[in-house]
Design a protein around this motif. Structure first.
Motif, PDB file in Angstrom:
ATOM      1  N   ASP A   3       0.831  -1.211   0.000  1.00  0.00           N
ATOM      2  CA  ASP A   3       0.000   0.000   0.000  1.00  0.00           C
ATOM      3  C   ASP A   3       0.866   1.261   0.000  1.00  0.00           C
ATOM      4  OD1 ASP A   3      -2.279  -1.572  -0.002  1.00  0.00           O
ATOM      5  OD2 ASP A   3      -2.713  -1.271   2.133  1.00  0.00           O
ATOM      6  N   ALA A   4       1.925   1.264   0.809  1.00  0.00           N
ATOM      7  CA  ALA A   4       2.822   2.428   0.879  1.00  0.00           C
ATOM      8  C   ALA A   4       3.503   2.669  -0.467  1.00  0.00           C
ATOM      9  CB  ALA A   4       3.864   2.236   1.976  1.00  0.00           C
ATOM     10  N   LEU A   5       3.958   1.602  -1.112  1.00  0.00           N
ATOM     11  CA  LEU A   5       4.615   1.748  -2.408  1.00  0.00           C
ATOM     12  C   LEU A   5       3.630   2.196  -3.483  1.00  0.00           C
ATOM     13  CD1 LEU A   5       6.979  -1.350  -2.341  1.00  0.00           C
ATOM     14  CD2 LEU A   5       7.634   1.056  -2.168  1.00  0.00           C
ATOM     15  N   ALA A   6       2.424   1.646  -3.468  1.00  0.00           N
ATOM     16  CA  ALA A   6       1.407   2.004  -4.464  1.00  0.00           C
ATOM     17  C   ALA A   6       0.998   3.470  -4.343  1.00  0.00           C
ATOM     18  CB  ALA A   6       0.194   1.095  -4.327  1.00  0.00           C
ATOM     19  N   ALA A   7       0.937   3.977  -3.122  1.00  0.00           N
ATOM     20  CA  ALA A   7       0.530   5.368  -2.898  1.00  0.00           C
ATOM     21  C   ALA A   7       1.538   6.360  -3.476  1.00  0.00           C
ATOM     22  CB  ALA A   7       0.337   5.619  -1.405  1.00  0.00           C
ATOM     23  N   HIS A   8       2.783   5.932  -3.680  1.00  0.00           N
ATOM     24  CA  HIS A   8       3.832   6.828  -4.167  1.00  0.00           C
ATOM     25  C   HIS A   8       4.448   6.336  -5.478  1.00  0.00           C
ATOM     26  CE1 HIS A   8       3.798   9.175  -0.471  1.00  0.00           C
ATOM     27  NE2 HIS A   8       3.612   8.027   0.144  1.00  0.00           N
ATOM     28  N   GLU A   9       3.777   5.417  -6.138  1.00  0.00           N
ATOM     29  CA  GLU A   9       4.326   4.775  -7.339  1.00  0.00           C
ATOM     30  C   GLU A   9       4.711   5.772  -8.432  1.00  0.00           C
ATOM     31  OE1 GLU A   9       3.230   0.979 -10.154  1.00  0.00           O
ATOM     32  OE2 GLU A   9       1.640   1.954  -9.046  1.00  0.00           O
ATOM     33  N   ALA A  10       3.875   6.758  -8.691  1.00  0.00           N
ATOM     34  CA  ALA A  10       4.137   7.717  -9.768  1.00  0.00           C
ATOM     35  C   ALA A  10       5.255   8.705  -9.431  1.00  0.00           C
ATOM     36  CB  ALA A  10       2.860   8.479 -10.106  1.00  0.00           C
ATOM     37  N   GLU A  11       5.665   8.758  -8.185  1.00  0.00           N
ATOM     38  CA  GLU A  11       6.668   9.736  -7.738  1.00  0.00           C
ATOM     39  C   GLU A  11       8.104   9.257  -7.916  1.00  0.00           C
ATOM     40  OE1 GLU A  11       5.745  10.718  -3.688  1.00  0.00           O
ATOM     41  OE2 GLU A  11       3.614  10.906  -4.131  1.00  0.00           O
ATOM     42  N   GLY A  12       8.311   7.989  -8.204  1.00  0.00           N
ATOM     43  CA  GLY A  12       9.669   7.467  -8.290  1.00  0.00           C
ATOM     44  C   GLY A  12      10.393   7.548  -6.961  1.00  0.00           C
ATOM     45  N   ALA A  13       9.681   7.292  -5.884  1.00  0.00           N
ATOM     46  CA  ALA A  13      10.225   7.454  -4.536  1.00  0.00           C
ATOM     47  C   ALA A  13      11.071   6.276  -4.079  1.00  0.00           C
ATOM     48  CB  ALA A  13       9.078   7.679  -3.543  1.00  0.00           C
ATOM     49  N   VAL A  25       8.477   3.002   2.246  1.00  0.00           N
ATOM     50  CA  VAL A  25       8.558   1.872   3.182  1.00  0.00           C
ATOM     51  C   VAL A  25       9.354   2.271   4.414  1.00  0.00           C
ATOM     52  CG1 VAL A  25       9.282  -0.527   3.467  1.00  0.00           C
ATOM     53  CG2 VAL A  25       8.329   0.237   1.282  1.00  0.00           C
ATOM     54  N   VAL A  26      10.445   3.003   4.204  1.00  0.00           N
ATOM     55  CA  VAL A  26      11.222   3.503   5.336  1.00  0.00           C
ATOM     56  C   VAL A  26      10.335   4.396   6.202  1.00  0.00           C
ATOM     57  CG1 VAL A  26      13.198   4.918   6.036  1.00  0.00           C
ATOM     58  CG2 VAL A  26      13.426   3.282   4.157  1.00  0.00           C
ATOM     59  N   ALA A  27       9.566   5.282   5.577  1.00  0.00           N
ATOM     60  CA  ALA A  27       8.659   6.154   6.327  1.00  0.00           C
ATOM     61  C   ALA A  27       7.622   5.342   7.092  1.00  0.00           C
ATOM     62  CB  ALA A  27       7.979   7.139   5.375  1.00  0.00           C
ATOM     63  N   LEU A  28       7.116   4.278   6.483  1.00  0.00           N
ATOM     64  CA  LEU A  28       6.141   3.404   7.139  1.00  0.00           C
ATOM     65  C   LEU A  28       6.735   2.766   8.395  1.00  0.00           C
ATOM     66  CD1 LEU A  28       3.404   1.768   6.978  1.00  0.00           C
ATOM     67  CD2 LEU A  28       4.716   0.070   5.681  1.00  0.00           C
ATOM     68  N   VAL A  29       7.948   2.257   8.283  1.00  0.00           N
ATOM     69  CA  VAL A  29       8.608   1.615   9.424  1.00  0.00           C
ATOM     70  C   VAL A  29       8.907   2.640  10.521  1.00  0.00           C
ATOM     71  CG1 VAL A  29      10.678   0.376  10.170  1.00  0.00           C
ATOM     72  CG2 VAL A  29       9.512  -0.291   8.060  1.00  0.00           C
ATOM     73  N   LEU A  30       9.412   3.804  10.131  1.00  0.00           N
ATOM     74  CA  LEU A  30       9.701   4.848  11.118  1.00  0.00           C
ATOM     75  C   LEU A  30       8.436   5.259  11.858  1.00  0.00           C
ATOM     76  CD1 LEU A  30      12.219   7.098   9.147  1.00  0.00           C
ATOM     77  CD2 LEU A  30      12.730   5.486  11.005  1.00  0.00           C
ATOM     78  N   ASP A  31       7.328   5.399  11.126  1.00  0.00           N
ATOM     79  CA  ASP A  31       6.056   5.741  11.760  1.00  0.00           C
ATOM     80  C   ASP A  31       5.627   4.648  12.730  1.00  0.00           C
ATOM     81  OD1 ASP A  31       3.622   7.471  11.934  1.00  0.00           O
ATOM     82  OD2 ASP A  31       2.673   5.650  11.142  1.00  0.00           O
ATOM     83  N   HIS A  32       5.777   3.408  12.335  1.00  0.00           N
ATOM     84  CA  HIS A  32       5.432   2.275  13.204  1.00  0.00           C
ATOM     85  C   HIS A  32       6.246   2.298  14.502  1.00  0.00           C
ATOM     86  CE1 HIS A  32       4.305  -1.800  14.370  1.00  0.00           C
ATOM     87  NE2 HIS A  32       5.589  -2.046  14.560  1.00  0.00           N
ATOM     88  N   LEU A  33       7.505   2.708  14.390  1.00  0.00           N
ATOM     89  CA  LEU A  33       8.389   2.777  15.558  1.00  0.00           C
ATOM     90  C   LEU A  33       8.233   4.069  16.357  1.00  0.00           C
ATOM     91  CD1 LEU A  33      11.626   1.363  13.902  1.00  0.00           C
ATOM     92  CD2 LEU A  33      10.072   0.167  15.478  1.00  0.00           C
ATOM     93  N   GLY A  34       7.438   5.009  15.826  1.00  0.00           N
ATOM     94  CA  GLY A  34       7.246   6.283  16.509  1.00  0.00           C
ATOM     95  C   GLY A  34       8.438   7.209  16.371  1.00  0.00           C
TER      96      GLY A  34
END
Length: 119
Positions: A43-53, A58-67
């Protein structure tokens, strides 16, 4: 997250054990039993697919999960990399692909920096 020879691998470790691993976008690489991170990462990758991110979402997702919150300058700066020691090699040889083989093999370069899409 780990990168080896152009392959990105996501691993979830709990209590010193790798309990979920896969190569994002490659459903056949999912470990058994299926864990909760596949859908989150996709889901995280799909949300930013057009941006070439790259793997930055995914790093942002993990960081958010860890607070953990990192400012833009830190995210855009150099990140540490390391190579696992060869003497930590598993007893069984690994094949030429990574799909479904478990924890990152020794000699793999873990690159969490701008080359992984964090710039």
């Amino acid at each position: 997250m780990a990168t080896t020879e152009g392959i990105d691998v996501f691993q979830y470790w709990r209590d010193g054990e790798c309990v979920e691993y896969f190569e994002p976008g490659m459903e056949h690489s999912r470990s058994e039993p299926l864990g909760p991170w596949w859908d989150r990462v996709e889901d995280a990758l799909a949300a930013h697919e057009a941006e070439g991110a790259g793997m930055a979402p995914v790093v942002a997702l993990v960081l958010d999960h860890l607070g953990i919150t990192l400012d833009d300058a830190t995210l855009a700066g150099p990140w540490p990399s390391l190579t696992l020691a060869e003497d930590d090699a598993p007893a069984a040889p690994l094949s030429t692909t990574y799909a479904g083989e478990g924890p990152v093999p020794p000699g793999t370069i873990l690159d969490l920096g701008p080359s992984s899409g964090l710039s």
